[in-house]
Design a protein around this motif. Structure first.
Motif, PDB file in Angstrom:
ATOM      1  N   SER A 124      -1.901  11.444   0.742  1.00 53.70           N
ATOM      2  CA  SER A 124      -0.428  11.960   0.726  1.00 53.70           C
ATOM      3  C   SER A 124      -0.801  13.366  -0.070  1.00 53.70           C
ATOM      4  O   SER A 124      -0.281  14.264   0.682  1.00 53.70           O
ATOM      5  CB  SER A 124       0.526  11.231   0.037  1.00 53.70           C
ATOM      6  N   PHE A 125      -1.504  13.792  -1.103  1.00 52.77           N
ATOM      7  CA  PHE A 125      -1.783  14.985  -1.458  1.00 52.77           C
ATOM      8  C   PHE A 125      -2.329  15.903  -0.635  1.00 52.77           C
ATOM      9  O   PHE A 125      -1.905  16.749  -0.419  1.00 52.77           O
ATOM     10  CB  PHE A 125      -2.700  14.900  -2.857  1.00 52.77           C
ATOM     11  N   GLU A 126      -3.525  15.343   0.199  1.00 55.06           N
ATOM     12  CA  GLU A 126      -4.003  16.281   1.075  1.00 55.06           C
ATOM     13  C   GLU A 126      -3.347  16.566   2.356  1.00 55.06           C
ATOM     14  O   GLU A 126      -3.350  17.750   2.988  1.00 55.06           O
ATOM     15  CB  GLU A 126      -5.462  15.576   1.509  1.00 55.06           C
ATOM     16  N   ARG A 127      -2.166  15.711   2.708  1.00 54.76           N
ATOM     17  CA  ARG A 127      -1.432  16.195   3.779  1.00 54.76           C
ATOM     18  C   ARG A 127      -0.484  17.095   3.276  1.00 54.76           C
ATOM     19  O   ARG A 127      -0.219  18.171   4.016  1.00 54.76           O
ATOM     20  CB  ARG A 127      -0.742  14.719   4.162  1.00 54.76           C
ATOM     21  N   GLY A 128      -0.029  17.127   2.126  1.00 56.86           N
ATOM     22  CA  GLY A 128       0.953  18.109   1.559  1.00 56.86           C
ATOM     23  C   GLY A 128       0.362  19.425   1.183  1.00 56.86           C
ATOM     24  O   GLY A 128       0.734  20.381   1.320  1.00 56.86           O
ATOM     25  N   ILE A 178       0.876  -1.225   0.054  1.00 55.39           N
ATOM     26  CA  ILE A 178      -0.095   0.105   0.019  1.00 55.39           C
ATOM     27  C   ILE A 178       0.859   1.264   0.112  1.00 55.39           C
ATOM     28  O   ILE A 178       2.040   1.231   0.507  1.00 55.39           O
ATOM     29  CB  ILE A 178      -0.926   0.111   1.222  1.00 55.39           C
ATOM     30  N   GLU A 179       0.300   2.445  -0.388  1.00 56.12           N
ATOM     31  CA  GLU A 179       0.825   3.619  -0.431  1.00 56.12           C
ATOM     32  C   GLU A 179       0.260   4.567   0.495  1.00 56.12           C
ATOM     33  O   GLU A 179       0.494   5.838   0.287  1.00 56.12           O
ATOM     34  CB  GLU A 179       0.884   4.248  -1.600  1.00 56.12           C
ATOM     35  N   GLY A 180      -0.476   4.458   1.316  1.00 57.38           N
ATOM     36  CA  GLY A 180      -1.126   5.204   2.216  1.00 57.38           C
ATOM     37  C   GLY A 180      -0.884   4.802   3.661  1.00 57.38           C
ATOM     38  O   GLY A 180      -0.754   3.673   4.093  1.00 57.38           O
ATOM     39  N   GLU A 181      -1.010   5.796   4.547  1.00 58.74           N
ATOM     40  CA  GLU A 181      -0.858   5.717   6.050  1.00 58.74           C
ATOM     41  C   GLU A 181      -2.160   4.870   6.410  1.00 58.74           C
ATOM     42  O   GLU A 181      -3.268   5.045   5.870  1.00 58.74           O
ATOM     43  CB  GLU A 181      -1.088   7.052   6.779  1.00 58.74           C
ATOM     44  N   LEU A 182      -1.895   4.129   7.455  1.00 61.07           N
ATOM     45  CA  LEU A 182      -2.966   2.955   7.864  1.00 61.07           C
ATOM     46  C   LEU A 182      -2.689   2.866   9.575  1.00 61.07           C
ATOM     47  O   LEU A 182      -1.556   2.716   9.921  1.00 61.07           O
ATOM     48  CB  LEU A 182      -2.935   1.781   7.077  1.00 61.07           C
ATOM     49  N   GLN A 183      -3.868   2.757  10.100  1.00 67.23           N
ATOM     50  CA  GLN A 183      -4.055   2.370  11.578  1.00 67.23           C
ATOM     51  C   GLN A 183      -4.892   1.348  11.715  1.00 67.23           C
ATOM     52  O   GLN A 183      -6.044   1.497  11.552  1.00 67.23           O
ATOM     53  CB  GLN A 183      -4.259   3.580  12.475  1.00 67.23           C
ATOM     54  N   SER A 184      -4.441   0.130  12.035  1.00 61.17           N
ATOM     55  CA  SER A 184      -5.284  -0.821  12.205  1.00 61.17           C
ATOM     56  C   SER A 184      -4.494  -1.985  13.246  1.00 61.17           C
ATOM     57  O   SER A 184      -3.600  -2.487  13.167  1.00 61.17           O
ATOM     58  CB  SER A 184      -5.588  -1.609  10.969  1.00 61.17           C
ATOM     59  N   PRO A 185      -5.393  -2.401  14.489  1.00 54.80           N
ATOM     60  CA  PRO A 185      -4.793  -3.114  15.320  1.00 54.80           C
ATOM     61  C   PRO A 185      -4.515  -4.431  14.906  1.00 54.80           C
ATOM     62  O   PRO A 185      -3.752  -5.364  15.365  1.00 54.80           O
ATOM     63  CB  PRO A 185      -5.642  -3.114  16.398  1.00 54.80           C
ATOM     64  N   GLU A 186      -5.457  -4.857  13.699  1.00 60.26           N
ATOM     65  CA  GLU A 186      -5.301  -6.276  13.237  1.00 60.26           C
ATOM     66  C   GLU A 186      -3.985  -6.332  12.287  1.00 60.26           C
ATOM     67  O   GLU A 186      -3.786  -7.417  11.887  1.00 60.26           O
ATOM     68  CB  GLU A 186      -6.463  -6.568  12.669  1.00 60.26           C
ATOM     69  N   LEU A 187      -3.466  -5.142  11.699  1.00 59.12           N
ATOM     70  CA  LEU A 187      -2.589  -5.400  10.871  1.00 59.12           C
ATOM     71  C   LEU A 187      -0.947  -5.149  11.201  1.00 59.12           C
ATOM     72  O   LEU A 187      -1.061  -4.140  11.973  1.00 59.12           O
ATOM     73  CB  LEU A 187      -2.917  -4.658   9.478  1.00 59.12           C
ATOM     74  N   GLU A 188      -0.070  -5.452  10.654  1.00 60.30           N
ATOM     75  CA  GLU A 188       1.385  -5.073  10.855  1.00 60.30           C
ATOM     76  C   GLU A 188       1.443  -4.405   9.634  1.00 60.30           C
ATOM     77  O   GLU A 188       1.459  -5.022   8.521  1.00 60.30           O
ATOM     78  CB  GLU A 188       2.057  -6.405  11.084  1.00 60.30           C
ATOM     79  N   ASP A 215       6.641  13.876   0.237  1.00 58.64           N
ATOM     80  CA  ASP A 215       7.420  12.506   0.456  1.00 58.64           C
ATOM     81  C   ASP A 215       6.282  11.701   1.147  1.00 58.64           C
ATOM     82  O   ASP A 215       5.385  12.093   2.219  1.00 58.64           O
ATOM     83  CB  ASP A 215       8.544  12.683   1.206  1.00 58.64           C
ATOM     84  N   ARG A 216       6.655  10.618   0.734  1.00 57.88           N
ATOM     85  CA  ARG A 216       5.815   9.118   1.477  1.00 57.88           C
ATOM     86  C   ARG A 216       6.332   7.985   1.600  1.00 57.88           C
ATOM     87  O   ARG A 216       7.619   7.983   1.135  1.00 57.88           O
ATOM     88  CB  ARG A 216       4.413   9.133   0.889  1.00 57.88           C
ATOM     89  N   GLN A 217       5.735   7.100   2.117  1.00 61.40           N
ATOM     90  CA  GLN A 217       6.435   5.572   2.057  1.00 61.40           C
ATOM     91  C   GLN A 217       5.465   4.617   1.693  1.00 61.40           C
ATOM     92  O   GLN A 217       4.192   4.810   1.657  1.00 61.40           O
ATOM     93  CB  GLN A 217       6.488   5.258   3.716  1.00 61.40           C
ATOM     94  N   PHE A 218       6.160   3.796   1.003  1.00 66.14           N
ATOM     95  CA  PHE A 218       5.244   2.493   0.507  1.00 66.14           C
ATOM     96  C   PHE A 218       5.131   1.523   1.779  1.00 66.14           C
ATOM     97  O   PHE A 218       6.268   1.432   2.401  1.00 66.14           O
ATOM     98  CB  PHE A 218       5.745   1.969  -0.501  1.00 66.14           C
ATOM     99  N   TYR A 219       4.111   0.715   2.022  1.00 65.80           N
ATOM    100  CA  TYR A 219       4.457  -0.456   3.091  1.00 65.80           C
ATOM    101  C   TYR A 219       3.697  -1.640   2.574  1.00 65.80           C
ATOM    102  O   TYR A 219       3.284  -1.884   1.777  1.00 65.80           O
ATOM    103  CB  TYR A 219       3.378   0.147   4.153  1.00 65.80           C
ATOM    104  N   ASP A 269       8.883   7.272  -1.505  1.00 64.77           N
ATOM    105  CA  ASP A 269       8.306   7.553  -2.796  1.00 64.77           C
ATOM    106  C   ASP A 269       7.922   9.333  -2.760  1.00 64.77           C
ATOM    107  O   ASP A 269       8.046   9.609  -1.549  1.00 64.77           O
ATOM    108  CB  ASP A 269       7.045   6.820  -2.956  1.00 64.77           C
ATOM    109  N   LYS A 270       7.527   9.760  -3.616  1.00 63.74           N
ATOM    110  CA  LYS A 270       7.372  11.191  -3.627  1.00 63.74           C
ATOM    111  C   LYS A 270       6.516  11.281  -4.794  1.00 63.74           C
ATOM    112  O   LYS A 270       6.433  11.162  -5.923  1.00 63.74           O
ATOM    113  CB  LYS A 270       8.738  11.839  -3.913  1.00 63.74           C
ATOM    114  N   LEU A 271       5.476  12.458  -4.359  1.00 59.66           N
ATOM    115  CA  LEU A 271       4.357  12.879  -5.404  1.00 59.66           C
ATOM    116  C   LEU A 271       4.970  14.057  -5.825  1.00 59.66           C
ATOM    117  O   LEU A 271       5.776  14.782  -5.499  1.00 59.66           O
ATOM    118  CB  LEU A 271       3.166  13.245  -4.537  1.00 59.66           C
ATOM    119  N   VAL A 272       4.575  14.161  -7.467  1.00 63.57           N
ATOM    120  CA  VAL A 272       5.205  15.238  -7.947  1.00 63.57           C
ATOM    121  C   VAL A 272       3.892  16.104  -8.748  1.00 63.57           C
ATOM    122  O   VAL A 272       2.967  15.379  -9.506  1.00 63.57           O
ATOM    123  CB  VAL A 272       5.877  14.775  -9.226  1.00 63.57           C
TER     124      VAL A 272
END
Length: 293
Positions: free
Chosen positions: A203-207, A146-156, A266-270, A163-166
């Protein structure tokens, strides 16, 4: 042992399809055999794993509790069977990826993974971050990229690569002649964007924090190629991963725009894995190949 692996397979298939007929078909069994196996499993322990509403099976609280343990046990058994038979170290894999990763990175990894004497199959599902995360939570995918931030107690959630958006436009767009954009340029531009729920949009909305209510979004599209074509046609400007745009920049069909330095893209792939899923040799090999990119 009072239960069989076949009974566990029926239990998990019924949990996935919520219908005993479809569960039986997925296991190449008759409907009566699958129904009997599930009934025997429940009767042996005097439990009920599903609420039955007509022909629909809905996991109850007890079923939801035992599902991940049954999934992990079967995965370990399958891995042990492969080791005993001395076949390939890796087996069939079900992978999910977000659009940027699935369309531009994952296919190359698939080719390498399958390039062994036994040719282990890989299925690839491409969808947005929220869909892939849900499929991993439901044990319908072995691993997600995935390419998005994620919070889930069930997932590692395991970092993979940066990566970087342009921000970009067509060579004929008025902003193409401007060296550095400011916030007023971003407000006045017409935007062609990814849909809400995607990692790229997140990621765009955060930037663009602080500017979002003022942005003029003309189109929200699910596919990166459609966004690129719309921008090439002069309908507006866009913001996508540098992975997606590299070829178009080399050809000159699109050009990058310099956003203000304080606008961070800037962002991270996971990798994402269910915390209770067994880490097979295939999953480890897939992650290794991804990191070698």
């Amino acid at each position: 042992m009072k239960y069989t692996f076949r009974q566990l397979e029926v239990f998990l298939a019924a949990a996935r399809f919520q219908n005993i007929t479809r569960a039986a078909e997925s296991l190449a069994m008759s409907q009566s055999a699958a129904s009997s196996a599930l009934k025997e499993l429940e009767n042996q322990f005097n439990i009920q794993l599903f609420d039955r509403v007509g022909k629909r099976l809905q996991l109850n609280e007890l079923g939801r509790l035992y599902r991940p343990r049954a999934e992990a046990l079967l995965a370990q058994a399958q891995d042990l069977e492969q080791a005993f038979s001395k076949h390939s170290e890796v087996g069939a894999l079900k992978v999910g990826a977000t659009l940027t990763i699935g369309n531009y990175l994952a296919v190359g990894v698939m080719a390498q993974y399958m390039n062994t004497p036994t040719h282990p199959p890989v299925t690839l599902e491409v969808a947005n971050t929220s869909t892939i995360a849900q499929r991993v939570r439901d044990f319908e995918l072995d691993i997600g990229l995935i390419e998005g931030e994620l919070q889930s107690p069930e997932l590692e959630v395991i970092p993979w690569r940066g990566d970087k958006l342009v921000v970009f436009c067509s060579p004929e767009h008025p902003l193409a002649r401007q060296q550095i954009l400011d916030d007023d340029d971003l407000r006045q531009a017409t935007w062609i964007m990814r849909e809400p729920g995607s990692g790229t949009r997140q990621s765009f909305e955060r930037g663009m924090h602080g500017l979002l209510p003022d942005l003029n979004v003309l189109l929200e599209l699910e596919h990166t190629e459609a966004i690129k074509r719309a921008v090439e046609a002069g309908l507006g400007i866009g913001c996508l991963s540098e992975v997606v745009l590299a070829d178009a920049f080399r050809r000159g069909s699109l050009v990058p725009l310099q956003a203000p330095e304080y606008r961070q893209f800037d962002r991270q792939f996971y990798f994402i894995l269910h915390r209770q899923k067994y880490r097979s040799a295939g999953i480890d090999r897939w992650m290794e190949l991804c990191r070698e990119l």
